[in-house]
Design a protein around this motif. Structure first.
Motif, PDB file in Angstrom:
ATOM      1  N   GLN A  75       0.828  -1.205   0.000  1.00 41.39           N
ATOM      2  CA  GLN A  75       0.000   0.000   0.000  1.00 41.39           C
ATOM      3  C   GLN A  75       0.869   1.265   0.000  1.00 41.39           C
ATOM      4  O   GLN A  75       0.608   2.215  -0.741  1.00 41.39           O
ATOM      5  CB  GLN A  75      -0.930  -0.008   1.217  1.00 41.39           C
ATOM      6  CG  GLN A  75      -2.035  -1.041   1.134  1.00 41.39           C
ATOM      7  CD  GLN A  75      -2.849  -1.109   2.413  1.00 41.39           C
ATOM      8  OE1 GLN A  75      -2.477  -0.546   3.446  1.00 41.39           O
ATOM      9  NE2 GLN A  75      -3.992  -1.813   2.359  1.00 41.39           N
ATOM     10  N   ASP A  76       1.903   1.253   0.848  1.00 42.28           N
ATOM     11  CA  ASP A  76       2.819   2.398   0.885  1.00 42.28           C
ATOM     12  C   ASP A  76       3.518   2.580  -0.461  1.00 42.28           C
ATOM     13  O   ASP A  76       3.679   3.706  -0.957  1.00 42.28           O
ATOM     14  CB  ASP A  76       3.880   2.212   1.977  1.00 42.28           C
ATOM     15  CG  ASP A  76       3.308   2.399   3.377  1.00 42.28           C
ATOM     16  OD1 ASP A  76       2.225   3.010   3.489  1.00 42.28           O
ATOM     17  OD2 ASP A  76       3.930   1.935   4.346  1.00 42.28           O
ATOM     18  N   LEU A  77       3.935   1.484  -1.051  1.00 43.48           N
ATOM     19  CA  LEU A  77       4.626   1.549  -2.331  1.00 43.48           C
ATOM     20  C   LEU A  77       3.714   2.082  -3.431  1.00 43.48           C
ATOM     21  O   LEU A  77       4.124   2.927  -4.255  1.00 43.48           O
ATOM     22  CB  LEU A  77       5.157   0.162  -2.703  1.00 43.48           C
ATOM     23  CG  LEU A  77       5.935   0.061  -4.024  1.00 43.48           C
ATOM     24  CD1 LEU A  77       7.143   0.995  -4.011  1.00 43.48           C
ATOM     25  CD2 LEU A  77       6.382  -1.379  -4.263  1.00 43.48           C
ATOM     26  N   LEU A  78       2.470   1.650  -3.449  1.00 46.56           N
ATOM     27  CA  LEU A  78       1.525   2.121  -4.467  1.00 46.56           C
ATOM     28  C   LEU A  78       1.266   3.621  -4.319  1.00 46.56           C
ATOM     29  O   LEU A  78       1.147   4.344  -5.312  1.00 46.56           O
ATOM     30  CB  LEU A  78       0.214   1.336  -4.388  1.00 46.56           C
ATOM     31  CG  LEU A  78       0.275  -0.149  -4.770  1.00 46.56           C
ATOM     32  CD1 LEU A  78      -1.123  -0.752  -4.777  1.00 46.56           C
ATOM     33  CD2 LEU A  78       0.944  -0.328  -6.120  1.00 46.56           C
ATOM     34  N   ARG A  79       1.145   4.092  -3.070  1.00 47.02           N
ATOM     35  CA  ARG A  79       0.964   5.535  -2.852  1.00 47.02           C
ATOM     36  C   ARG A  79       2.172   6.311  -3.386  1.00 47.02           C
ATOM     37  O   ARG A  79       2.015   7.359  -4.015  1.00 47.02           O
ATOM     38  CB  ARG A  79       0.752   5.823  -1.367  1.00 47.02           C
ATOM     39  CG  ARG A  79      -0.661   5.570  -0.880  1.00 47.02           C
ATOM     40  CD  ARG A  79      -0.905   6.187   0.498  1.00 47.02           C
ATOM     41  NE  ARG A  79      -0.117   5.491   1.523  1.00 47.02           N
ATOM     42  CZ  ARG A  79      -0.582   4.459   2.226  1.00 47.02           C
ATOM     43  NH1 ARG A  79      -1.804   4.008   2.028  1.00 47.02           N
ATOM     44  NH2 ARG A  79       0.181   3.882   3.151  1.00 47.02           N
ATOM     45  N   ASN A  80       3.355   5.777  -3.127  1.00 50.91           N
ATOM     46  CA  ASN A  80       4.572   6.424  -3.582  1.00 50.91           C
ATOM     47  C   ASN A  80       4.647   6.454  -5.107  1.00 50.91           C
ATOM     48  O   ASN A  80       4.922   7.506  -5.718  1.00 50.91           O
ATOM     49  CB  ASN A  80       5.796   5.687  -3.009  1.00 50.91           C
ATOM     50  CG  ASN A  80       7.099   6.368  -3.352  1.00 50.91           C
ATOM     51  OD1 ASN A  80       7.128   7.523  -3.750  1.00 50.91           O
ATOM     52  ND2 ASN A  80       8.190   5.645  -3.209  1.00 50.91           N
ATOM     53  N   LEU A  81       4.402   5.329  -5.741  1.00 50.36           N
ATOM     54  CA  LEU A  81       4.493   5.241  -7.202  1.00 50.36           C
ATOM     55  C   LEU A  81       3.421   6.078  -7.883  1.00 50.36           C
ATOM     56  O   LEU A  81       3.652   6.659  -8.955  1.00 50.36           O
ATOM     57  CB  LEU A  81       4.385   3.775  -7.637  1.00 50.36           C
ATOM     58  CG  LEU A  81       5.522   2.846  -7.194  1.00 50.36           C
ATOM     59  CD1 LEU A  81       5.230   1.408  -7.612  1.00 50.36           C
ATOM     60  CD2 LEU A  81       6.847   3.322  -7.775  1.00 50.36           C
ATOM     61  N   THR A  82       2.237   6.153  -7.262  1.00 49.71           N
ATOM     62  CA  THR A  82       1.176   6.993  -7.822  1.00 49.71           C
ATOM     63  C   THR A  82       1.520   8.466  -7.650  1.00 49.71           C
ATOM     64  O   THR A  82       1.353   9.268  -8.574  1.00 49.71           O
ATOM     65  CB  THR A  82      -0.172   6.687  -7.138  1.00 49.71           C
ATOM     66  OG1 THR A  82      -0.485   5.305  -7.274  1.00 49.71           O
ATOM     67  CG2 THR A  82      -1.294   7.523  -7.757  1.00 49.71           C
ATOM     68  N   GLY A  83       2.018   8.815  -6.455  1.00 51.65           N
ATOM     69  CA  GLY A  83       2.362  10.218  -6.186  1.00 51.65           C
ATOM     70  C   GLY A  83       3.478  10.735  -7.059  1.00 51.65           C
ATOM     71  O   GLY A  83       3.499  11.926  -7.397  1.00 51.65           O
ATOM     72  N   THR A  84       4.424   9.883  -7.423  1.00 51.65           N
ATOM     73  CA  THR A  84       5.541  10.316  -8.272  1.00 51.65           C
ATOM     74  C   THR A  84       5.241  10.159  -9.757  1.00 51.65           C
ATOM     75  O   THR A  84       6.093  10.453 -10.603  1.00 51.65           O
ATOM     76  CB  THR A  84       6.815   9.520  -7.928  1.00 51.65           C
ATOM     77  OG1 THR A  84       6.535   8.110  -8.012  1.00 51.65           O
ATOM     78  CG2 THR A  84       7.314   9.859  -6.540  1.00 51.65           C
ATOM     79  N   GLY A  85       4.035   9.683 -10.070  1.00 48.21           N
ATOM     80  CA  GLY A  85       3.619   9.629 -11.470  1.00 48.21           C
ATOM     81  C   GLY A  85       4.174   8.469 -12.258  1.00 48.21           C
ATOM     82  O   GLY A  85       4.206   8.516 -13.494  1.00 48.21           O
ATOM     83  N   LEU A  86       4.589   7.390 -11.574  1.00 44.99           N
ATOM     84  CA  LEU A  86       5.111   6.229 -12.293  1.00 44.99           C
ATOM     85  C   LEU A  86       3.988   5.261 -12.682  1.00 44.99           C
ATOM     86  O   LEU A  86       4.119   4.509 -13.652  1.00 44.99           O
ATOM     87  CB  LEU A  86       6.157   5.491 -11.455  1.00 44.99           C
ATOM     88  CG  LEU A  86       7.398   6.282 -11.037  1.00 44.99           C
ATOM     89  CD1 LEU A  86       8.443   5.349 -10.452  1.00 44.99           C
ATOM     90  CD2 LEU A  86       7.972   7.062 -12.194  1.00 44.99           C
ATOM     91  N   ILE A  87       2.899   5.269 -11.895  1.00 44.53           N
ATOM     92  CA  ILE A  87       1.737   4.435 -12.216  1.00 44.53           C
ATOM     93  C   ILE A  87       0.472   5.267 -12.037  1.00 44.53           C
ATOM     94  O   ILE A  87       0.487   6.309 -11.380  1.00 44.53           O
ATOM     95  CB  ILE A  87       1.652   3.176 -11.323  1.00 44.53           C
ATOM     96  CG1 ILE A  87       1.467   3.588  -9.850  1.00 44.53           C
ATOM     97  CG2 ILE A  87       2.869   2.284 -11.506  1.00 44.53           C
ATOM     98  CD1 ILE A  87       1.176   2.416  -8.921  1.00 44.53           C
ATOM     99  N   GLU A  88      -0.585   4.798 -12.646  1.00 48.64           N
ATOM    100  CA  GLU A  88      -1.897   5.393 -12.419  1.00 48.64           C
ATOM    101  C   GLU A  88      -2.947   4.301 -12.588  1.00 48.64           C
ATOM    102  O   GLU A  88      -2.703   3.278 -13.243  1.00 48.64           O
ATOM    103  CB  GLU A  88      -2.161   6.563 -13.370  1.00 48.64           C
ATOM    104  CG  GLU A  88      -2.098   6.219 -14.829  1.00 48.64           C
ATOM    105  CD  GLU A  88      -2.240   7.442 -15.724  1.00 48.64           C
ATOM    106  OE1 GLU A  88      -2.140   8.570 -15.197  1.00 48.64           O
ATOM    107  OE2 GLU A  88      -2.434   7.274 -16.937  1.00 48.64           O
ATOM    108  N   LYS A  89      -4.101   4.520 -11.985  1.00 46.25           N
ATOM    109  CA  LYS A  89      -5.143   3.507 -12.056  1.00 46.25           C
ATOM    110  C   LYS A  89      -6.227   3.943 -13.024  1.00 46.25           C
ATOM    111  O   LYS A  89      -6.731   5.062 -12.957  1.00 46.25           O
ATOM    112  CB  LYS A  89      -5.750   3.263 -10.672  1.00 46.25           C
ATOM    113  CG  LYS A  89      -6.669   2.043 -10.631  1.00 46.25           C
ATOM    114  CD  LYS A  89      -7.078   1.686  -9.210  1.00 46.25           C
ATOM    115  CE  LYS A  89      -7.891   0.393  -9.194  1.00 46.25           C
ATOM    116  NZ  LYS A  89      -8.333   0.027  -7.830  1.00 46.25           N
ATOM    117  N   GLY A  90      -6.520   3.046 -13.949  1.00 43.00           N
ATOM    118  CA  GLY A  90      -7.599   3.317 -14.892  1.00 43.00           C
ATOM    119  C   GLY A  90      -8.938   2.981 -14.262  1.00 43.00           C
ATOM    120  O   GLY A  90      -9.091   3.017 -13.038  1.00 43.00           O
TER     121      GLY A  90
END
Length: 253
Positions: free
Chosen positions: A79-94
């Motif tokens: 969960q922490d990793l997903l927040r980090n990756l989403t916040g830095t713009g490396l992933i996004e959820k469709g």
């Protein structure tokens, strides 16, 4: 300034074959520019981050629970990793699944994770007479009660007319940073956010026109008070523009 001039005269006359034909003082204009930029910390991507990005690239993952089960990693870490990756713009959820952004694909390919740092502002000093940024801080300049006239070959450009490409500013800012210890982390400047020209500072210089009798050589020495050293760039300009005139004026039969 008088004490400095006396010291410099003693220095140039250490060679007994050299004589001072003339001396003068003048100022070179130096433009101060406030530059705000974005530093980024680059570090080698750890295994969990790389596996997570590869998973999103190759599989349809809808939530942290699915990824946790697939990678056999505690869900809280995921969960922490997903927040980090989403916040830095490396992933996004469709609408249903996570996927890599173009930024995420690029960083995965390079194996380097970029983490934006707080914005910083730095003042740079540009001399049109030298056509370079000077590697000094204006706070290093001594204060003088009176300033001499402007250098006779100083640029006539009005304040604010100077323009610089972003790559040039990034290179100057990067070179001015304290060198980092070798390791897996490195902080680099990736983007110039704004630049604003400030005041023009008049920097006193002392000029000496010299003659070496044995070599029949005319040359100039110029002391730059901001750099606290002899300024070979300005010396070369003077020789190129005036050496013929010096010979006619000072060494005429």
């Amino acid at each position: 300034m008088q004490a400095l001039e006396k010291r410099l005269k003693r220095e140039v006359l250490q060679n007994g074959k050299v004589e001072i034909l003339a001396s003068s003082s003048w100022c070179v204009p130096v433009q101060s520019i406030d530059v705000t930029y974005q530093p980024v910390k680059r570090l080698k991507m750890d295994l969990l981050m790389k596996m997570t990005l590869l998973t999103f690239q190759q599989a349809e993952i809808a939530n942290a629970d699915e990824l946790s089960e697939l990678l056999l990693v505690e869900e809280l870490f995921i969960q922490d990793l997903l927040r980090n990756l989403t916040g830095t713009g490396l992933i996004e959820k469709g609408e249903m699944y996570y996927h890599l952004t173009s930024k995420g694909m690029m960083q995965l390919e390079n194996g380097i994770y970029e983490e934006e740092q707080e914005q910083e502002t730095q003042q740079l000093l540009y001399s049109a007479c030298h056509e370079v940024f000077l590697p000094v801080d204006i706070d290093q300049m001594d204060e003088y009660d009176e300033l001499p006239d402007l250098f006779r070959y100083a640029s006539e450009e009005p304040d604010g007319s100077l323009t610089f490409v972003e790559e040039e500013l990034i290179e100057v800012l990067q070179n001015s940073r304290e060198p980092e210890e070798e390791g897996e982390e490195q902080t680099v400047i990736t983007e110039i956010l704004s630049k604003e020209t400030q005041q023009i500072n008049d920097i006193p210089c002392l000029e000496f026109i010299l003659y070496d009798r044995d070599k029949d050589l005319l040359f100039a020495r110029v002391w730059n008070t901001l750099l606290s050293q002899w300024d070979d760039k300005l010396e070369k300009q003077l020789v190129e523009k005036e050496v013929v005139k010096w010979r006619e004026y000072y060494l005429k039969a």
